[in-house]
Enzyme design. Structure first.
Site, PDB file in Angstrom:
ATOM      1  N   PRO A  19      50.668  45.247  50.296  1.00 57.70           N
ATOM      2  CA  PRO A  19      49.562  45.255  51.016  1.00 57.70           C
ATOM      3  C   PRO A  19      48.716  46.245  51.742  1.00 57.70           C
ATOM      4  O   PRO A  19      47.793  46.124  52.257  1.00 57.70           O
ATOM      5  CB  PRO A  19      50.019  44.296  51.871  1.00 57.70           C
ATOM      6  CG  PRO A  19      51.433  44.552  52.154  1.00 57.70           C
ATOM      7  CD  PRO A  19      51.986  44.921  51.089  1.00 57.70           C
ATOM      8  N   LYS A  58      44.474  45.279  48.742  1.00 60.51           N
ATOM      9  CA  LYS A  58      43.961  45.088  47.434  1.00 60.51           C
ATOM     10  C   LYS A  58      44.015  43.720  46.672  1.00 60.51           C
ATOM     11  O   LYS A  58      43.575  43.303  45.665  1.00 60.51           O
ATOM     12  CB  LYS A  58      44.319  46.054  46.485  1.00 60.51           C
ATOM     13  CG  LYS A  58      43.843  47.573  46.636  1.00 60.51           C
ATOM     14  CD  LYS A  58      42.127  47.431  46.464  1.00 60.51           C
ATOM     15  CE  LYS A  58      41.599  48.699  46.890  1.00 60.51           C
ATOM     16  NZ  LYS A  58      40.322  48.541  47.494  1.00 60.51           N
TER      17      LYS A  58
HETATM   18  C1  PHB Z   1      44.848  41.982  57.106  1.00 68.48           C
HETATM   19  O1  PHB Z   1      45.657  40.933  56.910  1.00 68.48           O
HETATM   20  O2  PHB Z   1      43.812  41.733  58.095  1.00 68.48           O
HETATM   21  C2  PHB Z   1      45.086  43.131  56.525  1.00 68.48           C
HETATM   22  C3  PHB Z   1      46.183  43.243  55.301  1.00 68.48           C
HETATM   23  C4  PHB Z   1      46.491  44.353  54.696  1.00 68.48           C
HETATM   24  C5  PHB Z   1      45.786  45.438  54.978  1.00 68.48           C
HETATM   25  C6  PHB Z   1      44.570  45.482  55.872  1.00 68.48           C
HETATM   26  C7  PHB Z   1      44.262  44.311  56.648  1.00 68.48           C
HETATM   27  O3  PHB Z   1      45.948  46.761  54.341  1.00 68.48           O
END
Ligand code: PHB
Ligand code: APR
Length: 392
Positions: A294, A298
């Protein structure tokens, strides 16, 4: 017995958006979902939409609430050694931006659009199996409300996520699997407190990665790198806040706002791709075909990119019998998939502490971070990938 043009397994973002884009082209589909509506709408997932994802949802007529409630961000912060460095995403990419809007909000909007249009969407189906995938009339069998059903379709779209049945229905040995597991996971929380910064903060720290994100002016989303076998029970609220304060601390006056934690969960991290994304009349899209860690935000965007390509290809095939788009589907999608795999792996490698890593690793990571924060070329590499490349 039911008939439709496209049988879609899974009502996550991929399946729901595919159904919507097909309907706009006059192609009929039936969506089959294992869970109930409330569960799917409440499942907290990521929340960063690329510019291209926002544009597509708007053009498809499902962007109204997204434009009202989504938070447009033109930059992000990289934080390490007690200091923050802003990456000006918009300035580096000719005005492109990202929008923070929870994945489950996208799902709610798509379910509402589907039901408003009178489209078929069955929740709580079980025992989904696929048959005759190599013939001209594949079928999907399942149980719904106590009866055995069979859906005859021209094409099956496997949008049933990483743990779904569609990828598994493809004969062993047909797909090549490319995979990497990471020796860490993310502990994610949602807290009822105003975000402590207007933009996302990706933080590198000796104790591990931390991320400050948000969902609204009153809800903060935070993540901590943890061990892959950690249990949420080992992470009482006090320990989470202590760790977040330590990792996110700066040399200046910045403080982290704290509030009641309303959601807590641990997500494993892996990179995964199968090739090709097609077998006979079944097409895989989204998490059913690929998973990214994560760190690059993406997963959802890649699912959206797949179904955009698939819906256009299916539209041309049903309307004109033109199979060029379907024949190229896998290759077209895999170009973006691998670009995004690289970016997600790169962000992950730059920002996490690798258990057992030696001081050499740490020196390389810091050097890379300093380079990204001081070279326009390096910052642009991050920015253009983060907001989403138009061409890959
Ligand atoms: C989020 O859940 O807000 C989130 C998750 C992964 C990321 C950025 C934001 O890289
Ligand atoms: N039968 C019917 N539905 C199923 C089955 C099954 N056997 N197995 C799984 N499903 C459903 C799940 O309940 C889920 O609602 O398929 C859906 C898959 O949705 P997602 O997992 O959200 O996958 P996708 O639509 O590809 O979206 C990708 O989701 O996991 C995040 O980070 C990822 O943001 C990315 C996005």
């Amino acid at each position: 017995m039911m008939d439709t043009q496209v049988g879609i397994v899974g009502a996550g973002p991929a399946g729901l958006l595919l159904a919507h884009l097909l309907r706009l082209q006059g192609v009929e589909s039936v969506v089959l979902e294992a869970r109930d509506r409330a569960y799917v709408e409440a499942r907290v997932r990521a929340g960063v939409l690329e510019q291209g994802t926002v544009d597509l949802l708007s053009e498809a007529g499902v962007g109204d609430r997204l434009h009202r409630e989504g938070l447009v961000h033109q930059g992000l912060e990289l934080r390490f050694d007690g200091r923050g460095h802003r990456i000006d995403l918009s300035e580096l990419t000719g005005g492109r931006a990202i929008t923070v809007y929870g994945q489950q909000e996208v799902v709610k909007d798509l379910i509402a659009a589907r039901l408003d249009a009178g489209g078929e969407l069955l929740f709580e189906v079980d025992g989904v199996t696929l048959h005759d995938l190599e013939g001209e009339a594949p079928t999907v069998r399942f149980r719904h409300e106590g009866s055995e059903e069979e859906l005859r379709c021209a094409v099956v779209a496997g949008c049933d996520g990483f743990h779904g049945v569609c990828r598994e229905a493809i004969p062993a040995g047909t797909l090549s699997v490319y995979e990497r597991e990471y020796p860490f996971a993310w502990l994610g929380i949602l807290a009822e407190v105003a975000p402590s910064s207007e933009e996302l903060i990706y933080c590198y720290h000796e104790r591990g990665f931390a991320l400050h994100s948000m969902r609204s002016p009153r809800l903060t989303r935070l993540y901590l790198q943890c061990a892959p076998d950690d249990d949420v029970a080992e992470w009482p609220d006090d320990r989470i806040w202590d760790e977040l304060r330590t990792r996110l601390a700066t040399d200046d006056q910045w403080t982290l706002g704290e509030g009641p934690i309303v959601e807590k969960g641990i997500t494993p991290m892996r990179s995964f791709v199968v090739e090709p994304l097609r077998f006979g009349r079944v097409f895989l899209a989204g998490d059913a075909a690929h998973i990214v860690p994560p760190t690059g935000a993406k997963g959802l965007n890649l699912a959206v990119a797949d179904v955009r390509v698939l819906s256009e290809a299916l539209g041309a095939w049903f309307a004109q019998g033109d199979s060029a788009g379907l024949d190229a589907y896998s290759e077209t999608c895999l170009r973006r998939v691998w670009r995004v795999q690289h970016f997600s792996w790169w962000m992950t490698s730059m920002l996490h502490r690798f258990p057992g890593g030696d001081p050499f690793d740490g020196r390389l990571q810091r050097s890379q971070l300093r380079y990204v924060c001081s070279s326009r070329a390096a910052a642009t590499t991050l920015a253009e990938n983060y907001v989403g490349l138009e061409l890959v």
